[in-house]
Design a protein around this motif. Structure first.
Motif, PDB file in Angstrom:
ATOM      1  N   GLY A   1      41.354  54.511-118.643  1.00  0.00           N
ATOM      2  CA  GLY A   1      42.612  54.400-119.383  1.00  0.00           C
ATOM      3  C   GLY A   1      43.466  55.641-119.313  1.00  0.00           C
ATOM      4  O   GLY A   1      44.430  55.782-120.058  1.00  0.00           O
TER       5      GLY A   1
ATOM      6  N   ALA B   1      39.375  46.136-111.446  1.00  0.00           N
ATOM      7  CA  ALA B   1      39.705  47.367-112.181  1.00  0.00           C
ATOM      8  C   ALA B   1      40.992  48.010-111.669  1.00  0.00           C
ATOM      9  O   ALA B   1      41.536  48.894-112.310  1.00  0.00           O
ATOM     10  CB  ALA B   1      38.544  48.358-112.093  1.00  0.00           C
ATOM     11  N   GLY B   2      41.472  47.605-110.500  1.00  0.00           N
ATOM     12  CA  GLY B   2      42.754  48.131-110.023  1.00  0.00           C
ATOM     13  C   GLY B   2      42.649  49.291-109.066  1.00  0.00           C
ATOM     14  O   GLY B   2      43.500  50.181-109.054  1.00  0.00           O
ATOM     15  N   ASP B   3      41.622  49.302-108.232  1.00  0.00           N
ATOM     16  CA  ASP B   3      41.506  50.366-107.224  1.00  0.00           C
ATOM     17  C   ASP B   3      42.639  50.228-106.204  1.00  0.00           C
ATOM     18  O   ASP B   3      42.762  49.191-105.548  1.00  0.00           O
ATOM     19  CB  ASP B   3      40.146  50.219-106.524  1.00  0.00           C
ATOM     20  N   PRO B   4      43.479  51.274-106.063  1.00  0.00           N
ATOM     21  CA  PRO B   4      44.594  51.172-105.107  1.00  0.00           C
ATOM     22  C   PRO B   4      44.124  50.982-103.663  1.00  0.00           C
ATOM     23  O   PRO B   4      44.908  50.551-102.821  1.00  0.00           O
ATOM     24  CB  PRO B   4      45.315  52.524-105.244  1.00  0.00           C
TER      25      PRO B   4
ATOM     26  N   LYS C   1      36.032  46.467-108.137  1.00  0.00           N
ATOM     27  CA  LYS C   1      37.139  47.427-107.985  1.00  0.00           C
ATOM     28  C   LYS C   1      38.489  46.727-107.963  1.00  0.00           C
ATOM     29  O   LYS C   1      39.483  47.257-108.473  1.00  0.00           O
ATOM     30  CB  LYS C   1      36.952  48.234-106.698  1.00  0.00           C
TER      31      LYS C   1
ATOM     32  N   PHE D   1      36.745  47.521-118.495  1.00  0.00           N
ATOM     33  CA  PHE D   1      35.977  48.723-118.195  1.00  0.00           C
ATOM     34  C   PHE D   1      35.147  48.483-116.946  1.00  0.00           C
ATOM     35  O   PHE D   1      34.642  47.392-116.728  1.00  0.00           O
ATOM     36  CB  PHE D   1      35.039  49.041-119.372  1.00  0.00           C
ATOM     37  N   LEU D   2      35.040  49.530-116.123  1.00  0.00           N
ATOM     38  CA  LEU D   2      34.181  49.433-114.939  1.00  0.00           C
ATOM     39  C   LEU D   2      33.174  50.571-114.945  1.00  0.00           C
ATOM     40  O   LEU D   2      33.540  51.737-114.984  1.00  0.00           O
ATOM     41  CB  LEU D   2      35.036  49.492-113.662  1.00  0.00           C
TER      42      LEU D   2
ATOM     43  N   ALA E   1      42.705  49.276-118.100  1.00  0.00           N
ATOM     44  CA  ALA E   1      41.632  49.848-118.913  1.00  0.00           C
ATOM     45  C   ALA E   1      42.006  49.826-120.383  1.00  0.00           C
ATOM     46  O   ALA E   1      41.197  49.468-121.243  1.00  0.00           O
ATOM     47  CB  ALA E   1      41.340  51.277-118.464  1.00  0.00           C
TER      48      ALA E   1
ATOM     49  N   PHE F   1      41.279  57.266-109.548  1.00  0.00           N
ATOM     50  CA  PHE F   1      40.953  55.880-109.916  1.00  0.00           C
ATOM     51  C   PHE F   1      39.926  55.862-111.040  1.00  0.00           C
ATOM     52  O   PHE F   1      40.034  55.093-111.994  1.00  0.00           O
ATOM     53  CB  PHE F   1      40.445  55.118-108.691  1.00  0.00           C
TER      54      PHE F   1
ATOM     55  N   ALA G   1      45.564  50.777-112.847  1.00  0.00           N
ATOM     56  CA  ALA G   1      44.199  50.827-113.371  1.00  0.00           C
ATOM     57  C   ALA G   1      44.166  51.255-114.835  1.00  0.00           C
ATOM     58  O   ALA G   1      43.444  50.674-115.653  1.00  0.00           O
ATOM     59  CB  ALA G   1      43.357  51.780-112.523  1.00  0.00           C
ATOM     60  N   ASP G   2      44.959  52.273-115.167  1.00  0.00           N
ATOM     61  CA  ASP G   2      44.873  52.781-116.542  1.00  0.00           C
ATOM     62  C   ASP G   2      45.412  51.767-117.546  1.00  0.00           C
ATOM     63  O   ASP G   2      44.931  51.702-118.680  1.00  0.00           O
ATOM     64  CB  ASP G   2      45.591  54.131-116.672  1.00  0.00           C
TER      65      ASP G   2
ATOM     66  N   GLY H   1      41.559  56.471-114.147  1.00  0.00           N
ATOM     67  CA  GLY H   1      42.342  55.279-114.470  1.00  0.00           C
ATOM     68  C   GLY H   1      41.499  54.206-115.135  1.00  0.00           C
ATOM     69  O   GLY H   1      41.913  53.615-116.132  1.00  0.00           O
TER      70      GLY H   1
END
Ligand SMILES: Nc1ncnc2c1ncn2[C@@H]1O[C@H](COP(=O)(O)OP(=O)(O)O)[C@@H](O)[C@H]1O
Ligand SMILES: [Mg+2]
Lengths: 470, 245
Positions: free
Chosen positions: A427, B52-55, B49, B85-86, B80, A421, B76-77, A424
């Motif tokens: 990017g 940002a897309g934390d699974p 989170k 940005f986190l 980004a 994560f 998440a990527d 991720g």
């Protein structure tokens, strides 16, 4: 890693640029399976003296007698009766690439061997199925007395050296696969470096299996005389077939007093290959032997490069890197025997397993009672990328001299979901992130390689991990 | 409204089967600095989170748009690279991977000029009073808590997001480091970077000019206002904002 992401990585494996195959046009192929007839056929093809044929026969006897190894990976699907033990690709051996049959020449061009030779190698041997089809060494080295040939040539031209060293470190009774190799050996490398000669550029051999159901049994014998230096590199690859293939080499390395031998292997067999190899070196007083062993390919590898430190002040340095993906078991390791005082050894192992792959490290260290003031450092690191994959370590330490200083450390790391994560959020997709971590993990070892191989190695890992077709 | 960079509406999430956010709405216009405060465990990091897309954070309701696209289904990527940005409250280490290699890979994924890392990162580290070898050290390895936070912030200079979510970047910093941090945040803010700054304390805010302050309690934004809200909390704590027991 989650199973989904993992599946992505595994299913996107590339048709690698090593997996192409040529049509099979051997000039001679032994009947399937192993028998005295096959052994004699090989010996006749090579027009060997009787003493070498006797050595082969003894090998065959031990092969039939010895059991499969009682430890390690499952070999039950290896069917000796289904294999071809000898396959002669062409009538003669060339000294220039132009004399190599065009198809085979194309193969090695794709593997970039002639290019590497021009750029940075002191000598090259190329084996295709059972025979060396090309051998060349820089003329100035020949003038200095350096010999780099196949073992057949050495049997003819330097029987004194072959009789003195062949099978002395790895006798045919050592294990079933050493016995097999002794019975049917063909090709491989013979190197002799005279006293105090330093071969500055590496000598390289490339082993290619092309035919299906092939057994390749090269034999390598390296003798570095007093105060000499040589770096030998071997690479290998094969097309992917349904049927199993077998590669079973025996390598013997002799580093005489104050000599230094570095032996680098980049093992990239296709996944249908059983790679069962016996490698052993002997280091005399103040000599140094380095095994640098990179195992990326093959379905099953069993290989534990060994060094016998027989002279005072001798050194062993063994670097073992293994990488096991789906349907792969890399059972690798190192063995060092301290048989003389003030000898030292460093054993470093790094392995990565992913996608259901499995790595095993077997390290064996022995310090003999008379070997005072020895030092040894063993370090073992495993990286496991997912929960379908595994890694085991089996260290055996037998220290019979109280003055020995032995340090041993082992660690296992995993790539966590949190790390994925994190990458991720910058990017970086998970496949690339895994490739980065693996590259970073291996980097200190890969730095030990000559530039060109380091680049090659990083690309191989990247290809495996990310699936970018090379 | 199409002018918003981030538009979160009634976001509900759970972690490990436990509901954490109970309908959070938040709108950030490009270039705005928003501050998110709230007691420990109120769900601030979970919101960060989730964005940002934390699974590990499961969205159970609501929606979010970022830079004109629906956000919550993207990996998440992808988020980004779209400019989100986190900076983590507890950044994980990446053993065997140097910060410069890591950021080079991040830049490569954006198809940007890779030389940006060597150009932008060292001055950032220097300004944030980090040892220069953090550049080549493994990501977040062998650093103190405060150093990790600053190393996170330093990455802003290379990745130049549209929206930086900064999760308690000020914890564990001494006064000097805090001032340096504030300067960096202020500089990027003035250059047009939008921010969602999560902090416990108003001490960082002395140096900044936030556009809005939000207070989260129990997985909800219970109050939003101008900078004065931070001062109120400084003086009276969160007590007046907590639900009656
Ligand atoms: N992995 C997790 N599993 C279960 N509960 C969690 C997990 N992470 C956080 N929580 C819970 O979620 C709530 C919000 O946590 P967090 O977002 O970290 O709050 P804050 O950042 O405001 O301190 C807390 O009650 C915390 O205990
Ligand atoms: Mg938090």
């Amino acid at each position: 890693m989650t199973p989904d992401r993992l599946r992505q990585i595994v299913t996107s494996k590339p048709a690698s640029r090593y997996s192409f195959r040529d049509p099979e046009r051997p000039v001679l192929r032994s009947p399937k399976g192993l028998s005295k007839v096959v052994v004699d056929l090989i010996s006749e093809q090579k027009d060997e003296p009787a003493w070498m044929r006797r050595i082969r026969h003894e090998g065959l006897r031990h092969f039939l007698r010895l059991p499969l190894p009682p430890f390690g990976p499952d070999l039950s699907r290896l069917k000796f009766d289904e294999l071809y033990f000898y396959l002669k690709p062409s009538e003669r051996k060339a000294q220039t690439w132009d004399d190599v049959p065009p198809e085979i020449q194309r193969t090695f061009n794709r593997l970039q061997l002639p290019k590497y030779e021009q750029e940075f190698l002191a000598g090259v041997g190329a084996q295709y199925d059972s025979e060396n089809i090309y051998h060349h060494v820089l003329p100035q080295l020949r003038k200095q007395g350096v010999i780099f040939s196949d073992v057949e040539t050495a049997v003819r031209e330097r029987p004194d050296l072959v009789k003195k060293y062949f099978g002395k470190l790895v006798p045919s009774s050592d294990n079933k696969f050493a016995a097999l190799n002794t019975a049917v050996w063909s090709g491989g490398s013979f190197i002799y470096v005279p006293p105090h000669v330093h071969v500055e550029l590496p000598l390289q051999a490339y082993f290619r299996i092309n035919a299906s159901r092939m057994g390749q049994f090269e034999r390598t014998l390296i003798i570095a005389d007093e105060g000499s230096f040589v770096h030998y590199v071997e690479g290998c690859s094969a097309p992917t077939y349904q049927a199993s293939a077998l590669h079973s080499a025996v390598v013997e390395v002799y580093a005489e007093r104050s000599a230094h031998v570095r032996y680098t292997t980049l093992q990239n067999w296709s996944k249908n290959v059983y790679n069962l190899v016996t490698k052993r070196a002997r280091a005399a007083a103040n000599a140094t032997v380095e095994w640098v062993d990179f195992n990326l390919g093959s379905g099953v590898t069993m290989k534990y490069p060994a060094v016998l430190l027989t002279g005072r002040g001798a050194r062993a340095d063994i670097l073992s890197m293994a990488y096991a993906g789906k349907h792969q078991h890399q059972d690798a390791g190192a063995r060092v025997l301290h048989l003389a005082p003030e000898t030292s050894s460093v054993i470093t192992s790094k392995s990565v397993s992913y996608g259901g792959g499995r790595t095993t490290f077997r390290g064996r260290l022995r310090v003999a009672p008379n070997a005072a003031d020895c030092r040894s450092q063993i370090s073992c690191q495993a990286l496991i990328l997912d929960r379908h994959s595994a890694s085991d370590t089996f260290p055996t330490l037998e220290v019979d001299n109280a003055s020995a200083v032995v340090a041993h450390e082992a660690s296992v790391a995993k790539i966590s979901d949190a790390q994925m994560f994190y990458a991720g959020t910058r990017g970086i997709p998970s496949k690339q992130a895994a490739a980065l971590v693996v590259n970073g993990f291996f980097e200190p070892l890969i730095k030990e390689l000559p530039m060109e191989y380091a680049v090659e190695m990083n690309r191989l890992i990247e290809m495996e991990m990310v699936g970018a077709v090379g | 409204m199409s002018t918003s960079l981030l538009n979160v509406r009634n976001l509900k999430v759970s972690v490990g089967g436990k509901a954490i956010l109970f309908g959070v709405s938040l709108k950030i216009i490009p270039g705005e600095l928003h501050v998110l405060m709230g007691p420990n465990g109120s769900g601030k990091s979970t919101l960060a989170k989730a964005l940002a897309g934390d699974p590990a954070v499961h969205v159970t309701g609501g929606s979010a748009r970022f830079a004109g696209k629906s956000l919550l289904t993207q990996a998440a990527d992808v988020r980004a690279r779209a400019g989100l940005f986190l900076s983590f409250q507890y950044p994980v280490g990446m053993p065997g991977l140097s910060l410069s290699h890591f950021l080079t890979a991040a830049v490569r994924e954006r198809k940007w000029d890779e030389s940006a890392v060597a150009r932008e990162l060292p001055p950032m580290l220097n300004f944030l009073q980090l040892p220069s070898d953090v550049f080549s050290r493994d990501v977040n390895e062998g650093l103190s808590g405060g150093e990790k936070k600053r190393s996170e912030i330093a990455q802003l200079g290379v990745l130049l997001p549209k929206l930086a979510v900064l999760d308690e970047p000020d914890s564990g910093l001494d006064v000097d480091a805090l001032q340096a941090l504030a300067k960096v945040i202020d500089r990027f803010h003035r250059q047009g970077m939008a921010m969602l700054l999560i902090t416990h304390y108003s001490r960082l805010l002395k140096y900044l000019r936030p556009d809005a302050v939000h207070v989260m309690v129990g997985g909800k934004l219970v109050k939003s206002g101008g900078p004065h809200l931070a001062e109120e909390i400084e003086q009276r704590g969160y007590e007046p904002l907590l639900p009656p027991v």
